[in-house]
Scaffold this motif. Sequence first.
Motif, short mmCIF file in Angstrom:
data_model
loop_
_atom_site.label_atom_id
_atom_site.label_comp_id
_atom_site.label_asym_id
_atom_site.label_seq_id
_atom_site.Cartn_x
_atom_site.Cartn_y
_atom_site.Cartn_z
N HIS A 79 44.19 69.04 114.14
CA HIS A 79 44.23 68.42 115.46
C HIS A 79 43.35 67.16 115.50
O HIS A 79 43.73 66.15 116.07
N ALA A 80 42.17 67.24 114.88
CA ALA A 80 41.26 66.08 114.86
C ALA A 80 41.88 64.90 114.12
O ALA A 80 41.77 63.75 114.56
N VAL A 81 42.53 65.18 113.01
CA VAL A 81 43.16 64.11 112.23
C VAL A 81 44.32 63.50 113.02
O VAL A 81 44.49 62.28 113.06
N GLN A 82 45.13 64.34 113.65
CA GLN A 82 46.26 63.82 114.43
C GLN A 82 45.79 62.98 115.60
O GLN A 82 46.43 62.00 115.98
N THR A 83 44.66 63.35 116.19
CA THR A 83 44.12 62.58 117.31
C THR A 83 43.63 61.22 116.84
O THR A 83 43.83 60.19 117.50
N ALA A 84 42.98 61.20 115.67
CA ALA A 84 42.45 59.93 115.14
C ALA A 84 43.55 59.02 114.60
O ALA A 84 43.45 57.80 114.69
N PHE A 85 44.60 59.63 114.03
CA PHE A 85 45.69 58.85 113.44
C PHE A 85 47.03 59.36 113.97
O PHE A 85 47.78 60.03 113.26
N PRO A 86 47.33 59.07 115.24
CA PRO A 86 48.51 59.67 115.89
C PRO A 86 49.84 59.28 115.26
O PRO A 86 50.81 60.04 115.36
N SER A 87 49.91 58.12 114.63
CA SER A 87 51.20 57.68 114.08
C SER A 87 51.37 58.03 112.60
O SER A 87 52.43 57.80 112.03
N ALA A 88 50.34 58.57 111.98
CA ALA A 88 50.41 58.87 110.55
C ALA A 88 51.02 60.25 110.32
O ALA A 88 50.66 61.20 111.01
N PRO A 89 51.95 60.37 109.38
CA PRO A 89 52.49 61.71 109.07
C PRO A 89 51.40 62.57 108.44
O PRO A 89 50.63 62.11 107.60
N LEU A 90 51.32 63.80 108.88
CA LEU A 90 50.26 64.69 108.43
C LEU A 90 50.83 65.72 107.46
O LEU A 90 51.76 66.46 107.79
N LYS A 91 50.27 65.77 106.25
CA LYS A 91 50.66 66.76 105.26
C LYS A 91 49.42 67.58 104.89
O LYS A 91 48.45 67.03 104.37
N LEU A 92 49.47 68.84 105.18
CA LEU A 92 48.34 69.71 104.90
C LEU A 92 48.41 70.24 103.46
O LEU A 92 49.48 70.60 102.98
N ARG A 93 47.26 70.26 102.80
CA ARG A 93 47.18 70.75 101.44
C ARG A 93 46.00 71.70 101.32
O ARG A 93 44.96 71.52 101.97
N SER A 94 46.13 72.69 100.49
CA SER A 94 45.07 73.67 100.28
C SER A 94 44.08 73.16 99.24
O SER A 94 44.46 72.75 98.14
N HIS A 95 42.79 73.19 99.59
CA HIS A 95 41.76 72.81 98.62
C HIS A 95 41.78 73.77 97.43
O HIS A 95 41.61 73.35 96.28
N ALA A 96 42.02 75.04 97.69
CA ALA A 96 42.08 76.02 96.61
C ALA A 96 43.23 75.69 95.66
O ALA A 96 43.07 75.77 94.43
N ARG A 97 44.35 75.29 96.21
CA ARG A 97 45.49 74.92 95.37
C ARG A 97 45.15 73.72 94.49
O ARG A 97 45.47 73.70 93.29
N ALA A 98 44.51 72.72 95.09
CA ALA A 98 44.14 71.53 94.32
C ALA A 98 43.18 71.89 93.20
O ALA A 98 43.32 71.42 92.05
N LEU A 99 42.21 72.73 93.50
CA LEU A 99 41.19 73.10 92.52
C LEU A 99 41.78 73.94 91.39
O LEU A 99 41.52 73.71 90.21
N VAL A 100 42.60 74.92 91.75
CA VAL A 100 43.20 75.79 90.73
C VAL A 100 44.13 74.99 89.84
O VAL A 100 44.15 75.16 88.61
#
Length: 205
Positions: free
Chosen positions: A1-22
Amino acid sequence: HAVQTAFPSAPLKLRSHARALVSLLRERHDEARNCVIVDVADEGTVFSVIRKNLLDGQAQIPAGTHALLTRIAPAGSREETLGLLSMLEKGTCSITACDAITQALTAAEPEITKIFGEGLASLAAKRRLPNDAILVTHADIAPWFSHFLSRIDFAQFTSTSQPLSVKILTPDALKMSAETAPGVTEDVPLSIVATLVHNESGSAD
């Protein structure tokens, strides 16, 4: 929600930190096939158990870099304390400063041990943990955490009843995928994110 509020026009793609690390460790470390990842961030620590390259369990504890720095130097600034820890590891601080920081670290160990032990115990309740551990944290505090994890009696939680064998994830291990520009402070967590971006885009730029 915070990211969408700061960058309302940017497409938001969520990624898992655990996935990145593994994903990163699967490519860089043979030990990561079966290991415990100890990810010490500012506000907490996450233990991730990896078995056969898959995430098998996680536990989060409310103690991280900030908590340790506050315990060993409640009146000092973050930058000053990290600097002292770095000089202590390199053996370049004054005798007085080294003695003071060493005593503070020793005094903080029992509480940190209790908190970390509870986190590891929750993961080992059903099945003992792998002996290999990969440590991810701030570079200046990584040597202390590595010594702490390897010499404290966490053997009761491991599959071989031996202490954890700890390796620190360093910026050098990430340079094939994410290299910091000259003059920029190396940051392992940001490099992990950059590595995931490069892997998903198929680009090394």
